[in-house]
Design an enzyme around this catalytic site. Sequence first.
Site, PDB file in Angstrom:
ATOM      1  N   HIS A 196       2.880 -89.301 -89.357  1.00 23.47           N
ATOM      2  CA  HIS A 196       3.853 -89.459 -88.258  1.00 23.47           C
ATOM      3  C   HIS A 196       3.371 -90.343 -87.117  1.00 23.47           C
ATOM      4  CE1 HIS A 196       2.551 -85.854 -85.526  1.00 23.47           C
ATOM      5  NE2 HIS A 196       1.504 -86.376 -86.137  1.00 23.47           N
ATOM      6  N   HIS A 197       2.088 -90.721 -87.085  1.00 24.51           N
ATOM      7  CA  HIS A 197       1.615 -91.665 -86.066  1.00 24.51           C
ATOM      8  C   HIS A 197       1.681 -93.118 -86.534  1.00 24.51           C
ATOM      9  CE1 HIS A 197       0.395 -88.521 -83.415  1.00 24.51           C
ATOM     10  NE2 HIS A 197      -0.549 -88.059 -84.206  1.00 24.51           N
ATOM     11  N   ALA A 198       1.911 -93.348 -87.808  1.00 24.67           N
ATOM     12  CA  ALA A 198       1.940 -94.722 -88.327  1.00 24.67           C
ATOM     13  C   ALA A 198       3.189 -95.432 -87.827  1.00 24.67           C
ATOM     14  CB  ALA A 198       1.906 -94.716 -89.850  1.00 24.67           C
TER      15      ALA A 198
END
Length: 740
Positions: free
Chosen positions: A216-218
């Site tokens: 989810h941080h990409a």
Amino acid sequence: MDDPMEGPSRQPMEVDAAPAAAPATPVGPPVAAVVPINGLSTATTSPAAASAALVPRASSVSAVDTLNDGLVTMPFEPQPRTGYVYDPAMSGHASLIEDDDGPHPEAPERISCIFQTLKNGGCIKYMKRITGRRILKAEVELIHSEAHYESVVAFEFTPESQLRANYPLYERLSVYVNNKTPDCAALSAGGVVQMTKAVIDGQIRNGFAIVRPPGHHAEPEEIGGFCFYNNVSIATRWAMRSYPNQIKKVMILDWDVHHGNGTQRAFYDDPNVLYVSIHRYEGGTFYPSTNFGGMDMVGAPGAEGTSVNVPWPVKGMGDADYIQAFHKIIMPIAYEFSPDLIIISAGFDAAEGDHLGENHVSPAGFAHMTHMLSGLADGKLVVALEGGYNLEAISTSALAVTKVLLGEAPPPFSAPLEATELASTTIQQVALTQSAYWKSITPRANEPVETLTTAGVTSVSQVLKDHRTRFLCDQYDMFEVPLVAEELRNRFGRQVFCTSDIYDVKTLVFFVHDFGNLLVESRTAADYDVNMERSFLIDSSRKIVDWVRGNDWGLMDVNVLINFAAKTRAVKPGKETLDPLKHLVQTLWDNYIDLMELDTRIILVGFGTGCTAITKLIEARSERVKTRVKAVLQVTGVNDVPRVPKVHRDWYYDTSYVLLPRDHDHFESEKKGKTYGRLVRSEETRTVHLLHVSMDDFQRWLGGKLAGPTNGGVASGPAINGTAAATNGGPDRPAAMAIS
């Protein structure tokens, strides 16, 4: 390693009756459902078996066989309700570097521990294994650019020696890589897509994708936060493209303790994807350390309200806080949005015992949140693993979630739930923000300012800016620093000042700080009517300003009104918009400070929120900063202690003085090492008095760092080593003690 293929395709059932007659053409062992003639069964089954959807199987046996005990039996073949994706090959992504702080938290054992716990807990045998696969390039490019995809794939062919040499670069992005990273990332993203497909196709009702690395941080153009491909975002867009008539709206619920900046960015302008994140925020200082996770980031024009952030202002939030957020904000919006599919970005780093998240959500808390969401979208629910770094905590939490997916009721809480005051206040503020877009959220937001008489409206932030401007200009003859970029002017106008002699002095202090503390008393507990006579502004930053000017040093002062939302934002914010304070500090360094004479001694001072901005400046302009900066003072207050990349730790430790109150949580944690700087533990516990009590100690230390007397006349002195000289309470009560 356990065999991921384990798990029968037919669900066993325990029956307190004689076995049914075998069918003429059996397919596997017969399974009988026992039903009394009056329609009320007395047979016992396991909870998971009871939750299975039973589908009649063709047989030569008559539809009803009468048994001696008056019961009838009907042959069934159970269809598993819940699926799982797990492939031990994803454990191949592992760090090449032995870290001084111990094993990397995003460890390969995360998924194997979860799988083993589900097996030992009796869940796997009742679940259908969904075969994973590697994600395709075209599927990755539903979210990411081609360049991003190629950059990840390139790790497979990069020599290990080069990967090791690039470790500092990867560390700044909060990732590690090896040659197996691209394959593991492809399996992780492909596994979530396959699970989503199985749910939509009706093979299963719901499922748990036990995958890593997380996603989810990409972001579309950048890896980060242990993430390479945004698994949930890819699966969401894949589902909407592949099933346009079935999946028109998707809700993503992200309960990972960190804000899913990559996921929110992917759908920030999409009104058909509802992204809801409940995360630790702390004014944008907690990772990923951007303002994108603030409650005012509600979606681009045309998609307002489809980005919902519940940003916790402090750590330590628990079950009561999360459940209240679900009842007051998340579930009302979810029902009104009415999605066709639910995907949970299930990071378990908010769990009790996770040393990175430092929250206190129990397995029961995760189970109840899952249970509430499972009533939406006709039960079509995909759980995809994100973060979570305590192996026991993620395993027990995942087990609790899986049992709910299998149909068990969530366990009761161990104590009555009562949300904290900070959580309730945050939820109230989110409600005020989101009520402008959702009919189900109350109270309604106040009337927009433009509907009021413009001449009579002044924001509190403007009042505070005016106060600070008059104080600096009148008392210290400072002037405002012009900001060329429109974005910076809109956000930081009248918040950056400097003395008129900054290019003439031999010592300059670059001071980045919070505005101060507003102590506001309401007239009653039931409303927000402020009692003006008993409300105050406490500005601890004046101590620094008085000290600097008293030594005839130059000063550049950056005042951060962190509690006030920006008036303008980009439609789809770029990276600079996401971290405006970092942008501002680097701009001031590049255009003013670094242009000063080479013999000018520069001192960096961070206060509160400003501490993180200082460490980011050190990281971004490391070579110039390390050459020019003579000392760094950090006064974090109650905030987390920021750290620099390991490549700069020796310089930072030698150059910094990080002042913490005696009861700061950092001393109880396992976080150690030079990357946090030279920590000095004060005997003071009150943040507003911290600098006042420890100022003499700091000045003595600074005198030892500066090469002889300065133009301000501060004499050299020994650096603090061990117990500092007392400044308050006599010789038996030291003001500060160096602890690392």
